[in-house]
Scaffold this motif. Structure first.
Motif, PDB file in Angstrom:
ATOM      1  N   ILE A 169      44.019  46.676  39.134  1.00 46.16           N
ATOM      2  CA  ILE A 169      44.893  45.490  39.325  1.00 46.16           C
ATOM      3  C   ILE A 169      44.412  44.260  39.201  1.00 46.16           C
ATOM      4  CG2 ILE A 169      46.684  44.184  40.775  1.00 46.16           C
ATOM      5  CD1 ILE A 169      47.487  47.120  42.275  1.00 46.16           C
ATOM      6  N   LYS A 204      44.358  39.987  36.083  1.00 45.98           N
ATOM      7  CA  LYS A 204      45.838  39.901  36.718  1.00 45.98           C
ATOM      8  C   LYS A 204      46.305  38.370  36.636  1.00 45.98           C
ATOM      9  CE  LYS A 204      48.139  39.967  41.084  1.00 45.98           C
ATOM     10  NZ  LYS A 204      47.856  40.342  42.856  1.00 45.98           N
ATOM     11  N   THR A 252      52.550  43.939  35.856  1.00 44.95           N
ATOM     12  CA  THR A 252      51.527  44.930  36.123  1.00 44.95           C
ATOM     13  C   THR A 252      52.691  46.144  36.498  1.00 44.95           C
ATOM     14  OG1 THR A 252      49.660  43.546  36.969  1.00 44.95           O
ATOM     15  CG2 THR A 252      49.514  45.944  37.298  1.00 44.95           C
ATOM     16  N   HIS A 278      54.366  36.702  39.125  1.00 48.30           N
ATOM     17  CA  HIS A 278      53.821  38.090  38.988  1.00 48.30           C
ATOM     18  C   HIS A 278      54.544  39.141  39.559  1.00 48.30           C
ATOM     19  CE1 HIS A 278      50.980  41.493  39.313  1.00 48.30           C
ATOM     20  NE2 HIS A 278      50.797  41.236  38.187  1.00 48.30           N
TER      21      HIS A 278
END
Length: 371
Positions: free
Chosen positions: A105, A109, A115, A168
């Motif tokens: 991850i 990132k 993701t 995110h």
């Protein structure tokens, strides 16, 4: 809107990287997502694959420029530069990769908005992965099931279109192993053109000699596990499992079966290499003399972790026998999540600290549910 006004189709283009611990599994994902629009020219040198995937949405299309990149030490300075400018990442992982998830991850990132973790396994496998992600989460990430690689990319598209620029998003999906199988690309020294109409006519003559059904551009072969469709134009093979006929879900699975080979030196009667290979595939599938890796693909493709038997067939003896012949075994009991985790600890496949974290997380969920 007046009759002279036209609706403008919106096209969003996003660079998306495919990461994981197994480049062959990533290549399988990339191949399913991109189809024919794919290049592996950099694969044998850098383990990098490049593809294009298009997803339709209400206002137009999302176009993904997809880059499958190697992991860990193989992600050197050259391949790491391919991370620049990416908006999303798909982590293609197995349940055994659970201790590597956080590291995967973290790769790039800070540069992306989305993701998505595609766990190639059961929903329970994906829930274990979700529970292991970032101890700062107050709640375990909700897991959803994806029937195909296309479903995964549609989810990525939805997240990108609904995400604020500075936000995110992280999503965990379970994907059946039959929908995303490992694929080791091979590089041809020259680009082989598609079969000509004359070659297709000769291929159809071969099919007719075996009493095989043909359409305008396909040869149909029925096997015990399902129906194979071989393109007479390029020789590609798709498989539709018979198990789907008994399932109440309408996912219309069609799995790509990879058969790679070279046919040269035969008395070709003017046939090109692709036409010869197409004939060889049809013959091998018809007599069922296949390499072990092809048999494994058919084995996994004929099964589905998300299979749900139609209600009206649950007490039918003929259906039960047919499903038994297809290798289906009903699940009579579920393995407790903590039992499965403890088994991994004993086998050395999970750390004791991760097990303790998982145990605490599940206890919090139970407490919230009880309250």
């Amino acid at each position: 809107m007046t009759s002279t006004e036209k609706t403008t189709e919106i096209r969003q283009i996003y660079k998306t990287v495919v990461l994981g611990r197994d480049t062959t599994l990533q290549s399988g994902f990339l191949s399913e997502a991109s189809g024919e629009q794919i290049s592996y020219q950099l694969y044998h040198f850098l383990r990098v694959g490049i593809g294009v995937c298009r997803v339709k949405h209400d206002c137009g299309h999302t176009i993904f420029q997809m880059w499958s990149l190697p992991d860990g030490e193989k992600l050197n300075d050259i391949t790491r530069s391919f991370l620049h400018g990416h908006s999303a990442a798909v982590l293609v992982v197995r349940p055994s990769d659970i201790e590597d998830i956080q590291e995967l991850i973290s790769i790039g990132k800070e540069k992306r908005k989305v993701t998505v973790i595609a766990v190639i396994g059961t929903v329970q496998n994906a829930e274990m992965i979700a529970a292991s992600i970032d101890e700062k989460h107050e709640e375990v990430l909700k897991v959803e099931s994806a029937d195909s690689v296309r479903d995964v990319m549609e989810k990525v598209s939805d997240l990108l279109l609904s995400t604020n620029y500075d936000e995110h998003k992280l999503k965990v999906l379970s994907v059946s192993p039959s929908a995303c199988m490992p694929f080791e690309p091979t590089i041809s020294t020259s680009k082989t053109p598609p079969n000509t109409q004359e070659e297709i006519t000769k291929i159809k003559e071969l099919c007719k000699s075996f009493d095989l059904e043909t359409t305008k551009d396909k040869c149909i072969i029925e096997i015990d596990e399902g129906i194979l469709s071989i393109s007479l134009v390029n020789g590609s093979v798709r498989f539709q499992p018979n198990l789907c006929h008994f399932c109440e879900m309408d996912c219309s699975r069609s799995v790509h079966i990879c058969i790679v080979g070279v046919d040269t030196g035969w008395s070709s009667e003017g046939l090109g290499d692709r036409a010869l290979l197409t004939m060889a595939k049809i013959y091998a599938l018809y007599i069922r003399e296949l390499p072990s890796h092809v048999e494994k693909q058919l084995h996994f493709a004929s099964r589905c972790n998300n299979f749900t038997l139609r209600k009206e067939l649950r007490d039918d003896e003929e259906t039960a026998k047919a499903l038994h012949d297809l290798g289906y075994r009903p699940i009579t009991s579920k393995i407790d999540l903590l039992e499965a985790a403890m088994r991994r600890v004993r086998e050395g496949r999970m750390s004791a600290s991760l097990y303790t974290f998982l145990q605490g997380t599940l206890q919090k969920i139970r407490e919230r549910t009880d309250s």
